[in-house]
Design a protein around this motif. Structure first.
Motif, PDB file in Angstrom:
ATOM      1  N   LEU A 102       0.821  -1.207   0.000  1.00 50.34           N
ATOM      2  CA  LEU A 102       0.000   0.000   0.000  1.00 50.34           C
ATOM      3  C   LEU A 102       0.856   1.259   0.000  1.00 50.34           C
ATOM      4  O   LEU A 102       0.525   2.251  -0.666  1.00 50.34           O
ATOM      5  CB  LEU A 102      -0.934  -0.002   1.216  1.00 50.34           C
ATOM      6  N   ASN A 103       1.961   1.202   0.728  1.00 52.80           N
ATOM      7  CA  ASN A 103       2.864   2.356   0.758  1.00 52.80           C
ATOM      8  C   ASN A 103       3.471   2.608  -0.620  1.00 52.80           C
ATOM      9  O   ASN A 103       3.572   3.762  -1.067  1.00 52.80           O
ATOM     10  CB  ASN A 103       3.969   2.127   1.784  1.00 52.80           C
ATOM     11  N   PHE A 104       3.862   1.533  -1.307  1.00 57.75           N
ATOM     12  CA  PHE A 104       4.409   1.700  -2.650  1.00 57.75           C
ATOM     13  C   PHE A 104       3.364   2.290  -3.602  1.00 57.75           C
ATOM     14  O   PHE A 104       3.642   3.223  -4.363  1.00 57.75           O
ATOM     15  CB  PHE A 104       4.901   0.362  -3.203  1.00 57.75           C
ATOM     16  N   LEU A 105       2.153   1.721  -3.574  1.00 54.23           N
ATOM     17  CA  LEU A 105       1.115   2.189  -4.491  1.00 54.23           C
ATOM     18  C   LEU A 105       0.752   3.654  -4.249  1.00 54.23           C
ATOM     19  O   LEU A 105       0.455   4.393  -5.193  1.00 54.23           O
ATOM     20  CB  LEU A 105      -0.131   1.313  -4.350  1.00 54.23           C
ATOM     21  N   SER A 106       0.803   4.076  -2.987  1.00 51.54           N
ATOM     22  CA  SER A 106       0.445   5.462  -2.675  1.00 51.54           C
ATOM     23  C   SER A 106       1.544   6.447  -3.062  1.00 51.54           C
ATOM     24  O   SER A 106       1.266   7.630  -3.279  1.00 51.54           O
ATOM     25  CB  SER A 106       0.131   5.592  -1.185  1.00 51.54           C
ATOM     26  N   THR A 107       2.788   5.984  -3.131  1.00 52.40           N
ATOM     27  CA  THR A 107       3.909   6.884  -3.445  1.00 52.40           C
ATOM     28  C   THR A 107       4.434   6.711  -4.861  1.00 52.40           C
ATOM     29  O   THR A 107       5.346   7.431  -5.264  1.00 52.40           O
ATOM     30  CB  THR A 107       5.065   6.650  -2.455  1.00 52.40           C
ATOM     31  N   ASN A 108       3.885   5.744  -5.609  1.00 45.78           N
ATOM     32  CA  ASN A 108       4.347   5.515  -6.976  1.00 45.78           C
ATOM     33  C   ASN A 108       3.976   6.702  -7.859  1.00 45.78           C
ATOM     34  O   ASN A 108       2.803   7.091  -7.926  1.00 45.78           O
ATOM     35  CB  ASN A 108       3.718   4.235  -7.531  1.00 45.78           C
ATOM     36  N   PRO A 109       4.936   7.314  -8.548  1.00 46.02           N
ATOM     37  CA  PRO A 109       4.625   8.470  -9.411  1.00 46.02           C
ATOM     38  C   PRO A 109       3.658   8.081 -10.526  1.00 46.02           C
ATOM     39  O   PRO A 109       3.511   6.904 -10.855  1.00 46.02           O
ATOM     40  CB  PRO A 109       6.000   8.868  -9.973  1.00 46.02           C
ATOM     41  N   PRO A 110       2.984   9.017 -11.106  1.00 47.56           N
ATOM     42  CA  PRO A 110       2.073   8.728 -12.225  1.00 47.56           C
ATOM     43  C   PRO A 110       2.803   8.056 -13.382  1.00 47.56           C
ATOM     44  O   PRO A 110       4.037   8.103 -13.477  1.00 47.56           O
ATOM     45  CB  PRO A 110       1.550  10.114 -12.626  1.00 47.56           C
ATOM     46  N   TYR A 111       2.010   7.457 -14.267  1.00 42.90           N
ATOM     47  CA  TYR A 111       2.569   6.668 -15.364  1.00 42.90           C
ATOM     48  C   TYR A 111       3.556   7.461 -16.208  1.00 42.90           C
ATOM     49  O   TYR A 111       4.609   6.952 -16.597  1.00 42.90           O
ATOM     50  CB  TYR A 111       1.430   6.136 -16.242  1.00 42.90           C
ATOM     51  N   SER A 112       3.243   8.685 -16.514  1.00 44.57           N
ATOM     52  CA  SER A 112       4.088   9.488 -17.409  1.00 44.57           C
ATOM     53  C   SER A 112       5.243  10.171 -16.682  1.00 44.57           C
ATOM     54  O   SER A 112       6.115  10.763 -17.326  1.00 44.57           O
ATOM     55  CB  SER A 112       3.242  10.547 -18.116  1.00 44.57           C
ATOM     56  N   ALA A 113       5.278  10.077 -15.348  1.00 47.31           N
ATOM     57  CA  ALA A 113       6.306  10.779 -14.575  1.00 47.31           C
ATOM     58  C   ALA A 113       7.565   9.925 -14.465  1.00 47.31           C
ATOM     59  O   ALA A 113       7.509   8.695 -14.480  1.00 47.31           O
ATOM     60  CB  ALA A 113       5.774  11.119 -13.185  1.00 47.31           C
TER      61      ALA A 113
END
Length: 602
Positions: A102-113
């Motif tokens: 959950l921590n990874f998913l919440s901090t993962n940058p947007p697809y294009s970033a």
């Protein structure tokens, strides 16, 4: 944690020490602060094994007696103990949790970033069956996978797969490895050494691997080197699928859902770490119960059907590739199918449950008996062996048949004269009718569907009888009866009991369903049956899986002769074969034990 009563003190070392050093019988909360002249307390044990806290006066007079409750062992308690795993391994496991996902998913940058990593979720069919069995009514696991896929996409996952195609590749590679060892045996040499000798012990179970590495290092030469479906799935996701998406391995975040906690340790092994890209094949492993907990914390309800209950989109790999045999990998049944289809003679299969146990079954392949030829000799003998109780007996039998000295852990030796047995010309088994050629091993009784990370039964009420059928007065003996719970309890708890046979049957029924393409396994034939049971491997989906597996092999190994090979077993050039071993095989190492049995404090 109970182990076989046949184990002796010298058999035990760091891996299975919980039976000695990890016992936590009672627990005391809110301990009083000791003051000068205050009463002291001590723990007493009565004849029935009950623990009591006895308060003693300052001058030694007897005080009050209070019965202590039995403590519950949690995963955190186990990880804090060096009896099972090392402290370094426990640090790795702390990074394998649903909070980490959950921590990874919440901090993962947007697809294009910049810095975005592609989240992928892979689920074992055993986990899907357990999740389906926990619901009423139980949905087909194909529909359940579709539900989870829809929910996972809302969390941010790019793709959700099941691991049956990875297991299909493991079956293909295992047949190749078995034939390599058999050929080395026929030629009377050990190939690279003892590791090329039969019998071959195969398993997708990291619990068995740890057991062998830490207690029976002398068994390692017999173990199959083929990666487990989880790790093959890691190779497919990070290397093969990643190349199609234009992403390098470190740009993908791969999460798997598995039926046991040991899969976390397996994913953390150094063998599955890519030094070039500084990433692991599997970044995080969740148990079945942890996935259920994650979805529940996000407010998702698995009992609610998805807009469409058919998992029609296979994306880049097929879902629910059919296989014969068991719910625990079917390594043996797949190999039997390979032997039968490649044999020029008609073979019959005989099965025998050792001591009537469904967890220890022997299989024998023989040519069909004719009046002219008379009784036939076995061409292949194998067994499925589940649970530590049977594993210890298996180790002793295999060691005895192969001439290996056991009980010395990593110090076990392979006596050359005794262990170097020869095959009869053209035969595939070792000398002697009782020697195995192949054994499928699982550490959990009942196999993978009964793993420690699976969902547990919701309504377990203890009867007035114990496990041996004797009437017991549980209340007077200080045993608190479990109360029914309205919802399944993930990973155990007050209302569950590991190894419940009725719950195991329910989970297996959820696994074998026509809707998934995993048909109900055929019953074992009666002794003397003239034909083998029908192996469900001739479906269109199975043929497509074979063709896709060849494509994967070509694109990962880059053989020189791509168009000249008949199938997965066809040998490639040396450079391609080295890449094949790196992609689909691993190796094991014996662990020197630092525990001396006679020094254990009871």
């Amino acid at each position: 944690m109970a182990f076989s009563g046949a184990l002796t003190l010298t058999d035990l070392n760091d891996f299975i020490n919980p039976s000695q050093a990890c016992i936590k019988p009672v627990e005391q909360f809110n301990k009083p602060v000791a003051e000068p002249g205050a009463a002291a307390t001590q723990i007493e044990v009565d004849a029935q094994g009950g623990y009591y806290e006895v308060a003693q006066g300052a001058v030694g007079s007897s005080g009050s007696r209070k019965k202590l409750e039995t403590a519950q062992i949690s995963l955190n308690d186990c990880l804090a103990c060096s009896g099972c795993i090392t402290s370094a391994e426990s640090v790795l496991i702390t990074l394998q949790s649903h909070e980490e996902v959950l921590n990874f998913l919440s901090t993962n940058p947007p697809y294009s970033a910049p810095g975005h990593r592609i989240p992928i979720l892979s689920i074992s069919p055993q986990s899907l069956a357990s999740l389906s069995a926990s619901l009423s009514p139980s949905p087909p696991i194909s529909a359940h996978l579709h539900r989870i896929s829809q929910l996972a996409s809302q969390l941010g996952f790019f793709r959700t797969y099941d691991t049956t195609f990875a297991r299909h590749i493991a079956h293909l590679e295992q047949a190749v490895e078995f034939s390599e060892r058999a050929e080395a045996k026929r030629q009377g040499n050990g190939g690279e050494g003892a590791e090329e000798r039969l019998p071959m012990l195969a398993s997708a179970c990291p619990g068995w691997v740890c057991y062998a590495e830490k207690t029976h290092g002398e068994m390692l030469p017999f173990m199959s080197r083929v990666k487990s479906p989880q790790q093959i799935m890691g190779t497919l996701v990070k290397e093969w699928l990643g190349s199609q998406w234009g992403a390098s391995p470190e740009q993908i975040y791969h999460v798997t859902v598995m039926p046991c906690y040991d899969k976390k340790l397996e994913a953390s092994r150094q063998d599955f770490y890519n030094e070039q890209y500084s990433t692991r094949d599997v970044d995080c492993v969740l148990t079945t119960g942890e996935l259920a907990l994650l979805l529940r914390e996000k407010g998702f309800d698995l009992s609610q059907p998805a807009p469409s209950e058919s998992f029609a989109a296979d994306y880049e790999i097929p879902s629910f590739v059919p296989h014969p045999g068991s719910t625990s990998g079917s390594y043996l049944h797949s190999l039997i199918h390979s032997i039968v289809t490649s044999s020029s003679t008609k073979l019959v299969l005989e099965t025998c449950a050792v001591r009537g146990s469904a967890d220890y079954v022997e299989y024998t392949l023989k040519p069909a008996q004719t009046e002219e030829a008379g009784p036939s000799q076995p061409v292949f003998r194998a067994a499925t062996c589940y649970g530590f109780r049977n594993l210890q007996n298996l180790v002793r039998k295999v060691a005895r048949d192969a001439g290996v000295v056991t009980g010395k852990g990593a110090l076990g030796r392979l006596p050359g004269a005794t262990a170097r047995r020869r095959l009869r010309p053209g035969a595939t088994t070792t000398e002697g009718d009782n020697a195995y050629d192949f054994v499928e091993v699982m550490a959990c009784p009942g196999g993978c569907v009964n793993g420690g990370g699976q969902m547990k039964p919701s309504d377990v009420v203890k009867s007035i009888t114990d496990e041996e059928g004797f009437v017991r007065d549980w209340t007077n003996e200080g045993v608190q009866l479990d109360s029914p719970s309205p919802a399944p309890t993930p990973n155990g708890g007050a209302s569950s009991r590991w190894g419940d046979k009725a719950w195991l049957r329910r989970t297996e029924e959820a696994y074998w369903t026509d809707e998934t393409g995993l048909p109900t396994p055929p019953p074992s034939p009666d002794e003397g049956s003239p034909a083998l049971p029908h192996w469900p491997t001739g479906s269109e989906k199975h043929r497509k899986a074979d063709a896709l597996a060849m494509r994967v092999l070509d694109e990962l190994c880059h053989p020189v002769d791509k168009g000249d090979r008949a199938g997965w077993a066809s040998r490639m050039d040396d450079a391609a074969e080295r890449k094949r071993r790196n992609a689909f095989r691993t190796h094991y190492r014996a662990v020197e034990s630092e525990v001396v049995g006679l020094a254990v404090k009871w």
